[in-house]
Design a protein around this motif. Structure first.
Motif, PDB file in Angstrom:
ATOM      1  N   VAL A 151     -26.293  -4.422 -43.969  1.00 50.96           N
ATOM      2  CA  VAL A 151     -25.315  -5.112 -43.126  1.00 50.96           C
ATOM      3  C   VAL A 151     -25.251  -4.428 -41.767  1.00 50.96           C
ATOM      4  CG1 VAL A 151     -22.911  -5.821 -42.900  1.00 50.96           C
ATOM      5  CG2 VAL A 151     -23.983  -5.732 -45.171  1.00 50.96           C
ATOM      6  N   PRO A 152     -25.448  -5.179 -40.665  1.00 48.17           N
ATOM      7  CA  PRO A 152     -25.328  -4.563 -39.342  1.00 48.17           C
ATOM      8  C   PRO A 152     -23.889  -4.143 -39.067  1.00 48.17           C
ATOM      9  CG  PRO A 152     -25.570  -6.937 -39.142  1.00 48.17           C
ATOM     10  CD  PRO A 152     -25.779  -6.610 -40.587  1.00 48.17           C
ATOM     11  N   GLN A 153     -23.724  -3.077 -38.298  1.00 48.38           N
ATOM     12  CA  GLN A 153     -22.396  -2.582 -37.979  1.00 48.38           C
ATOM     13  C   GLN A 153     -22.230  -2.396 -36.474  1.00 48.38           C
ATOM     14  OE1 GLN A 153     -21.396   0.844 -40.644  1.00 48.38           O
ATOM     15  NE2 GLN A 153     -19.819  -0.609 -41.259  1.00 48.38           N
ATOM     16  N   PRO A 154     -21.985  -3.491 -35.771  1.00 51.35           N
ATOM     17  CA  PRO A 154     -21.622  -3.345 -34.361  1.00 51.35           C
ATOM     18  C   PRO A 154     -20.245  -2.695 -34.254  1.00 51.35           C
ATOM     19  CG  PRO A 154     -21.328  -5.613 -35.083  1.00 51.35           C
ATOM     20  CD  PRO A 154     -21.964  -4.886 -36.224  1.00 51.35           C
ATOM     21  N   PRO A 155     -19.838  -2.285 -33.058  1.00 50.09           N
ATOM     22  CA  PRO A 155     -18.484  -1.747 -32.902  1.00 50.09           C
ATOM     23  C   PRO A 155     -17.453  -2.713 -33.479  1.00 50.09           C
ATOM     24  CG  PRO A 155     -19.744  -1.432 -30.894  1.00 50.09           C
ATOM     25  CD  PRO A 155     -20.596  -2.268 -31.803  1.00 50.09           C
ATOM     26  N   PHE A 156     -16.395  -2.182 -34.038  1.00 52.48           N
ATOM     27  CA  PHE A 156     -15.429  -3.004 -34.764  1.00 52.48           C
ATOM     28  C   PHE A 156     -14.863  -4.118 -33.892  1.00 52.48           C
ATOM     29  CE2 PHE A 156     -13.614  -3.011 -38.936  1.00 52.48           C
ATOM     30  CZ  PHE A 156     -12.480  -3.796 -38.818  1.00 52.48           C
ATOM     31  N   ALA A 157     -14.566  -3.800 -32.621  1.00 55.42           N
ATOM     32  CA  ALA A 157     -14.016  -4.820 -31.722  1.00 55.42           C
ATOM     33  C   ALA A 157     -15.019  -5.946 -31.499  1.00 55.42           C
ATOM     34  CB  ALA A 157     -13.624  -4.184 -30.395  1.00 55.42           C
ATOM     35  N   GLU A 158     -16.310  -5.591 -31.462  1.00 54.58           N
ATOM     36  CA  GLU A 158     -17.330  -6.608 -31.269  1.00 54.58           C
ATOM     37  C   GLU A 158     -17.494  -7.466 -32.522  1.00 54.58           C
ATOM     38  OE1 GLU A 158     -21.829  -7.083 -29.383  1.00 54.58           O
ATOM     39  OE2 GLU A 158     -20.939  -5.092 -29.626  1.00 54.58           O
ATOM     40  N   GLN A 159     -17.338  -6.877 -33.690  1.00 55.07           N
ATOM     41  CA  GLN A 159     -17.355  -7.663 -34.927  1.00 55.07           C
ATOM     42  C   GLN A 159     -16.300  -8.766 -34.860  1.00 55.07           C
ATOM     43  OE1 GLN A 159     -17.090  -5.450 -38.606  1.00 55.07           O
ATOM     44  NE2 GLN A 159     -18.181  -3.688 -37.741  1.00 55.07           N
ATOM     45  N   ALA A 160     -15.086  -8.365 -34.442  1.00 57.54           N
ATOM     46  CA  ALA A 160     -13.989  -9.338 -34.364  1.00 57.54           C
ATOM     47  C   ALA A 160     -14.287 -10.410 -33.327  1.00 57.54           C
ATOM     48  CB  ALA A 160     -12.685  -8.619 -34.040  1.00 57.54           C
ATOM     49  N   ALA A 161     -14.878 -10.007 -32.194  1.00 57.61           N
ATOM     50  CA  ALA A 161     -15.177 -10.972 -31.140  1.00 57.61           C
ATOM     51  C   ALA A 161     -16.244 -11.964 -31.587  1.00 57.61           C
ATOM     52  CB  ALA A 161     -15.632 -10.235 -29.879  1.00 57.61           C
ATOM     53  N   ILE A 162     -17.265 -11.477 -32.300  1.00 55.60           N
ATOM     54  CA  ILE A 162     -18.321 -12.368 -32.818  1.00 55.60           C
ATOM     55  C   ILE A 162     -17.734 -13.356 -33.818  1.00 55.60           C
ATOM     56  CG2 ILE A 162     -20.397 -12.441 -34.255  1.00 55.60           C
ATOM     57  CD1 ILE A 162     -21.178  -9.748 -32.944  1.00 55.60           C
ATOM     58  N   ALA A 163     -16.923 -12.840 -34.749  1.00 52.87           N
ATOM     59  CA  ALA A 163     -16.310 -13.714 -35.748  1.00 52.87           C
ATOM     60  C   ALA A 163     -15.415 -14.747 -35.084  1.00 52.87           C
ATOM     61  CB  ALA A 163     -15.517 -12.888 -36.746  1.00 52.87           C
ATOM     62  N   ASP A 164     -14.685 -14.323 -34.067  1.00 50.55           N
ATOM     63  CA  ASP A 164     -13.780 -15.224 -33.359  1.00 50.55           C
ATOM     64  C   ASP A 164     -14.569 -16.326 -32.661  1.00 50.55           C
ATOM     65  OD1 ASP A 164     -11.148 -15.964 -32.480  1.00 50.55           O
ATOM     66  OD2 ASP A 164     -11.681 -15.193 -30.499  1.00 50.55           O
ATOM     67  N   LEU A 165     -15.673 -15.952 -32.020  1.00 52.26           N
ATOM     68  CA  LEU A 165     -16.492 -16.934 -31.316  1.00 52.26           C
ATOM     69  C   LEU A 165     -17.076 -17.955 -32.282  1.00 52.26           C
ATOM     70  CD1 LEU A 165     -17.965 -17.735 -28.612  1.00 52.26           C
ATOM     71  CD2 LEU A 165     -19.887 -16.438 -29.509  1.00 52.26           C
ATOM     72  N   LEU A 166     -17.680 -17.480 -33.371  1.00 47.08           N
ATOM     73  CA  LEU A 166     -18.305 -18.399 -34.321  1.00 47.08           C
ATOM     74  C   LEU A 166     -17.281 -19.283 -35.023  1.00 47.08           C
ATOM     75  CD1 LEU A 166     -21.007 -16.036 -35.882  1.00 47.08           C
ATOM     76  CD2 LEU A 166     -21.380 -17.930 -34.292  1.00 47.08           C
ATOM     77  N   SER A 167     -16.069 -18.780 -35.162  1.00 49.31           N
ATOM     78  CA  SER A 167     -15.039 -19.583 -35.840  1.00 49.31           C
ATOM     79  C   SER A 167     -14.657 -20.805 -35.025  1.00 49.31           C
ATOM     80  CB  SER A 167     -13.806 -18.739 -36.131  1.00 49.31           C
ATOM     81  OG  SER A 167     -13.122 -18.404 -34.942  1.00 49.31           O
TER      82      SER A 167
END
Length: 399
Positions: A151-167
């Motif tokens: 599982v890739p682990q970008p910075p936590f804030a970026e994880q949230a931003a990616i999930a937010d964008l795709l949602s």
């Protein structure tokens, strides 16, 4: 910069666990078991459930909680490893033996990011490579395959931003699917009103008349047209080229196949009582398991194709089908032609069909829009979940 990757097992707070598959009753009793179709490749389908048995206390050990991840451990090769996070969509719901469950440490990985990654092409390929079985009709993955997923682990804030964008694409897809469902309900209501004469169109006053179908159709029984393309009659997509139906027919003897032409209605002789019929826009040949009917001048093919989908008419097909069991019931033309239906004059038939065609066109346009959103999302997932594109802030929702 390349993101670090860790094995999924390092992110778990609970071990991967198989579910439980009891014998399910027909009647609901307040507890549920997920069907395998609940993991549909795009997320979680809360309609895919079965009643849990009364008095089986083992079910309680497999009840889902919000935040549980589910993975399909046994399915066809293109469906094994389908995953989604459970968000409490169903109360008192357990998961079956053909799925695995796990929970993650939310301080180490954003659950929404992981949910997206589990549906990415990278994760799908990992599970397909790990699958084993004697045929592609049923393969399996084990707990180790899930635990060893990198599982890739970008910075936590970026994880949230990616999930937010795709949602945002998920929201657009969900809204459009709700609109499709509303349009389909509207069409169903219109069919019930217009095809039964309960609602008349302006300008038409002549009473409807009863005819046996033999006066509205003649059977087409032309053969020896094996130079024509091979077609299939489907319940959901109408009449399509057989290669779209994923069936290898290269070695079939087609000399006995039936010709079907644009404007004909074809139906599955053994499944007409289930509503498997369609109006053809293609010329080709179909299996002898079908019956081909050509409308006479008193009937409009488009109107009759809609009429044949009406529950009350399907019930007539059921009543006139012949056979000892449902597996052998069939509706040959000699029985089909005796069925009586009530229809309006030809001009009113055409007017009704045009209204229902507009409904179909609107629904088809919305379905293409949903597929467009899905393609956009898949492209974004490929870029964002692998770090090819970086994101720091939320983007606008697609129009």
């Amino acid at each position: 910069m390349t993101w670090p990757r860790v094995k999924l097992k390092t992110l778990l707070t609970q071990p991967v666990q198989n579910g439980y598959s009891p014998i399910c009753p027909d009647a609901p009793n307040g507890k549920w078991i997920l069907a395998l179709g609940a993991l549909n490749g795009s997320g979680f389908d809360a309609t895919q459930v079965k009643p849990a048995p009364i008095g089986d206390n083992r079910v309680d050990n497999f009840l889902l909680q919000t935040g549980d991840f589910l993975v399909s451990r046994s399915n066809t090769l293109n469906k094994v490893g389908r995953a989604a996070v459970f968000k409490g969509q169903i109360d008192n719901c357990a998961y079956p033996d053909l799925m695995m469950r796990f929970r993650v440490d939310e301080s180490s990985i954003n659950p929404e990011f992981l949910d997206m990654y589990l549906r990415s092409s990278e994760a799908v390929r990992h599970f397909q490579r790990a699958a084993s079985g004697t045929s592609e009709t049923m393969v399996k993955i084990n707990k180790r395959a899930v635990e060893n997923l990198l599982v890739p682990q970008p910075p936590f804030a970026e994880q949230a931003a990616i999930a937010d964008l795709l949602s945002t694409w998920d929201v657009a897809i969900e809204k459009t699917e709700r609109l499709i469902a509303a349009k389909e309900r509207q069409k169903k209501c219109l069919m019930q009103q217009l095809l039964t004469g309960h609602q008349r169109l302006n300008g038409f006053k002549k009473p409807w008349s009863e005819f046996p179908l033999g006066e509205l159709f003649q059977e087409r029984s032309e053969r020896a047209s094996d130079h024509l393309p091979l077609l299939s009659i489907t319940s959901g997509e109408g009449i399509i080229h057989r290669n779209e139906d994923r069936k290898d027919t290269s070695n079939e003897d087609k000399s006995n196949y039936l010709r079907i032409c644009p404007g004909d209605i074809g139906y599955n002789t053994m499944r007409m009582w289930q509503g498997v019929s369609a109006l053809s826009s293609l010329e080709g040949i179909v299996s002898p398991a079908y019956t081909i009917c050509t409308p006479k001048k008193e009937s409009d093919g488009e109107f009759m194709a809609y009429l044949f989908k009406l529950p009350r008419v399907i019930n007539l097909f059921y009543r006139y089908s012949q056979g000892l069991t449902s597996d052998t019931w069939n509706l040959k033309y000699k029985h089909f032609r005796k069925i009586k239906v009530v229809v309006p004059e030809i001009e009113e038939q055409k007017a009704i069909a045009n209204i229902l065609k507009v409904c179909d066109e609107q629904i088809d346009l919305l379905k293409k829009q949903v597929e467009g959103y899905r393609r956009q999302k898949r492209g974004l997932m490929q870029k964002l979940l692998t770090g090819q594109w970086r994101v720091k802030a939320r983007r606008e929702q697609p129009a």
